[in-house]
Design a protein around this motif. Structure first.
Motif, PDB file in Angstrom:
ATOM      1  N   MET A   1       0.823  -1.206   0.000  1.00  0.00           N
ATOM      2  CA  MET A   1       0.000   0.000   0.000  1.00  0.00           C
ATOM      3  C   MET A   1       0.862   1.263   0.000  1.00  0.00           C
ATOM      4  SD  MET A   1      -2.706   1.629  -0.238  1.00  0.00           S
ATOM      5  CE  MET A   1      -3.554   0.118  -0.637  1.00  0.00           C
ATOM      6  N   SER A   3       3.790   1.610  -1.377  1.00  0.00           N
ATOM      7  CA  SER A   3       4.249   1.745  -2.759  1.00  0.00           C
ATOM      8  C   SER A   3       3.135   2.239  -3.665  1.00  0.00           C
ATOM      9  CB  SER A   3       4.786   0.395  -3.244  1.00  0.00           C
ATOM     10  OG  SER A   3       5.155   0.469  -4.604  1.00  0.00           O
ATOM     11  N   ALA A   4       1.914   1.731  -3.460  1.00  0.00           N
ATOM     12  CA  ALA A   4       0.779   2.147  -4.282  1.00  0.00           C
ATOM     13  C   ALA A   4       0.482   3.632  -4.100  1.00  0.00           C
ATOM     14  CB  ALA A   4      -0.447   1.306  -3.928  1.00  0.00           C
ATOM     15  N   ASP A   7       3.015   5.608  -5.982  1.00  0.00           N
ATOM     16  CA  ASP A   7       2.696   5.573  -7.412  1.00  0.00           C
ATOM     17  C   ASP A   7       1.582   6.559  -7.735  1.00  0.00           C
ATOM     18  OD1 ASP A   7       4.590   3.637  -7.854  1.00  0.00           O
ATOM     19  OD2 ASP A   7       3.176   1.963  -7.924  1.00  0.00           O
ATOM     20  N   LEU A   8       0.623   6.700  -6.839  1.00  0.00           N
ATOM     21  CA  LEU A   8      -0.467   7.649  -7.036  1.00  0.00           C
ATOM     22  C   LEU A   8       0.063   9.083  -7.033  1.00  0.00           C
ATOM     23  CD1 LEU A   8      -3.450   8.362  -7.301  1.00  0.00           C
ATOM     24  CD2 LEU A   8      -3.679   8.075  -4.824  1.00  0.00           C
ATOM     25  N   LEU A  25      -5.081   3.213 -12.409  1.00  0.00           N
ATOM     26  CA  LEU A  25      -3.917   2.942 -11.570  1.00  0.00           C
ATOM     27  C   LEU A  25      -4.231   1.871 -10.537  1.00  0.00           C
ATOM     28  CD1 LEU A  25      -1.026   3.621 -10.653  1.00  0.00           C
ATOM     29  CD2 LEU A  25      -2.022   5.351  -9.132  1.00  0.00           C
ATOM     30  N   ALA A  26      -5.396   1.971  -9.912  1.00  0.00           N
ATOM     31  CA  ALA A  26      -5.783   0.986  -8.900  1.00  0.00           C
ATOM     32  C   ALA A  26      -5.837  -0.415  -9.503  1.00  0.00           C
ATOM     33  CB  ALA A  26      -7.126   1.358  -8.277  1.00  0.00           C
ATOM     34  N   THR A  28      -4.157  -1.508 -12.079  1.00  0.00           N
ATOM     35  CA  THR A  28      -2.785  -1.926 -12.348  1.00  0.00           C
ATOM     36  C   THR A  28      -2.098  -2.422 -11.082  1.00  0.00           C
ATOM     37  OG1 THR A  28      -2.600  -0.337 -14.156  1.00  0.00           O
ATOM     38  CG2 THR A  28      -0.532  -1.156 -13.221  1.00  0.00           C
ATOM     39  N   LEU A  29      -2.415  -1.795  -9.961  1.00  0.00           N
ATOM     40  CA  LEU A  29      -1.766  -2.122  -8.689  1.00  0.00           C
ATOM     41  C   LEU A  29      -2.470  -3.256  -7.951  1.00  0.00           C
ATOM     42  CD1 LEU A  29      -1.091   1.527  -7.473  1.00  0.00           C
ATOM     43  CD2 LEU A  29       0.579  -0.077  -8.413  1.00  0.00           C
ATOM     44  N   THR A  31      -5.534  -3.182  -6.615  1.00  0.00           N
ATOM     45  CA  THR A  31      -6.364  -2.729  -5.503  1.00  0.00           C
ATOM     46  C   THR A  31      -7.599  -2.046  -6.087  1.00  0.00           C
ATOM     47  OG1 THR A  31      -6.377  -1.486  -3.400  1.00  0.00           O
ATOM     48  CG2 THR A  31      -5.139  -0.525  -5.239  1.00  0.00           C
ATOM     49  N   LEU A  36      -7.803   2.911  -2.317  1.00  0.00           N
ATOM     50  CA  LEU A  36      -6.671   3.795  -2.556  1.00  0.00           C
ATOM     51  C   LEU A  36      -6.985   5.213  -2.084  1.00  0.00           C
ATOM     52  CD1 LEU A  36      -3.847   3.503  -3.784  1.00  0.00           C
ATOM     53  CD2 LEU A  36      -4.798   4.171  -5.991  1.00  0.00           C
ATOM     54  N   ARG A 258      -8.057  -4.978   2.249  1.00  0.00           N
ATOM     55  CA  ARG A 258      -8.385  -3.618   1.847  1.00  0.00           C
ATOM     56  C   ARG A 258      -9.841  -3.341   2.189  1.00  0.00           C
ATOM     57  NH1 ARG A 258      -7.925  -5.185  -4.493  1.00  0.00           N
ATOM     58  NH2 ARG A 258      -9.993  -6.135  -4.768  1.00  0.00           N
TER      59      ARG A 258
END
Length: 289
Positions: A1, A3-4, A7-8, A25-26, A28-29, A31, A36, A258
């Motif tokens: 999380m 790292s995510a 990335d955001l 993006l979510a 891709t990650l 999640t 997020l 999550r």
């Protein structure tokens, strides 16, 4: 999380003139956008939309001070269709008009680029359990109140105090499933809502999905799913709010779960007569990350 979230932040920085594609993006990650955004606002202390606005206006201020481009060109670069809309956003962040900043070089209130890092915390274990629950309903007396992160919410206090004693007794008799007892329920809150945003607060009980709600009571439908249940004891509501914050800062970043959409529920297991201290359970709807 962690790292995510970084990335955001990078996504926002790379596309300051556009709305960040958080759903993509979510995905891709691995999640969800909901989780997020909830984690971002909980750890950053502001919703993602506010962070984007502050970063845009921070970088736009540098363009203004350097000169060169006209005001409309800068406005369009950062996603605004007119100098008026850009000026309102700029003033809301810096407290000064763009033309004044271009002339005087300030004043400016800049937003540094965020970077999330894992700190070694959590030396006190969190008392947590999981439970799979069938679909149910939450019934009771609902109202709309503003979100307050710390301290007692006077609007909730006023709502509960306005209920006659017989209303509490009646609700207790209606409850027929877990979480047991009188419940404090929050719902209809966007995942990155700032303080002051409105939410639905329901003072009520949990009943089985097939239990009809009396016509004079409000109802929230709760789908089947897994819940993480966090127990806390101590000064009320401070101990509960500390636990709530720790779920975002410590528990979710270090556990393979999550948040999923749904109401948040607080069950009071025990309390002092004056409610200055209490033992509570915080129920959060979760799913495997």
């Amino acid at each position: 999380m962690i790292s995510a979230l970084n990335d955001l932040v990078d996504l926002v920085e790379d596309r300051l003139g556009e709305e960040p594609d958080v759903p993509a993006l979510a995905a891709t990650l691995g999640t969800t956008e909901y989780h997020l955004r909830r984690m971002f606002s909980s750890l950053a202390g502001m919703p993602l939309s506010e962070y984007v606005r502050r970063r845009r206006m921070t970088v736009a201020a540098a363009d203004l001070v350097r000169g060169g481009d006209d005001l409309l060109g800068i406005a369009v670069r950062y996603g605004y269709g007119s100098t008026e809309a850009f000026g309102r956003a700029f003033r809301s962040v810096h407290g000064a008009a763009p033309r004044d900043v271009r002339r005087d070089g300030g004043p400016l209130r800049t937003q540094p680029q965020l970077r999330f890092r894992l700190r070694v915390e959590g030396s006190t274990p969190m008392d947590t359990r999981f439970t799979d629950r069938p679909a149910s309903r939450l019934i009771g007396h609902a109202t709309r109140v503003p979100l307050i992160y710390e301290g007692v919410n006077p609007h909730i206090q006023e709502h509960i105090a306005a209920l006659p004693q017989e209303a509490h007794v009646r609700l207790k008799a209606l409850g027929d499933t877990d979480p047991a007892g009188l419940l404090q329920v929050t719902d209809d809150l966007a995942p990155d809502s700032p303080e002051g945003s409105e939410l639905t607060y329901l003072h009520g009980v949990a009943v089985s999905a097939g239990t009809p709600a009396p016509d004079d009571l409000d109802a929230i439908e709760v789908p089947a799913g897994t819940w993480a249940v966090f127990r806390s004891s101590g000064p009320f509501p401070e101990a509960l709010q500390t636990t709530w914050a720790a779920t975002a800062a410590e528990w979710f970043p270090s556990n393979p779960w999550r948040l999923r959409p749904g109401p948040s529920i607080v069950a009071v297991l025990d309390r002092a007569e004056d409610f200055t201290t209490a033992t509570t359970e915080l129920w959060l709807p979760v799913e495997p990350a």
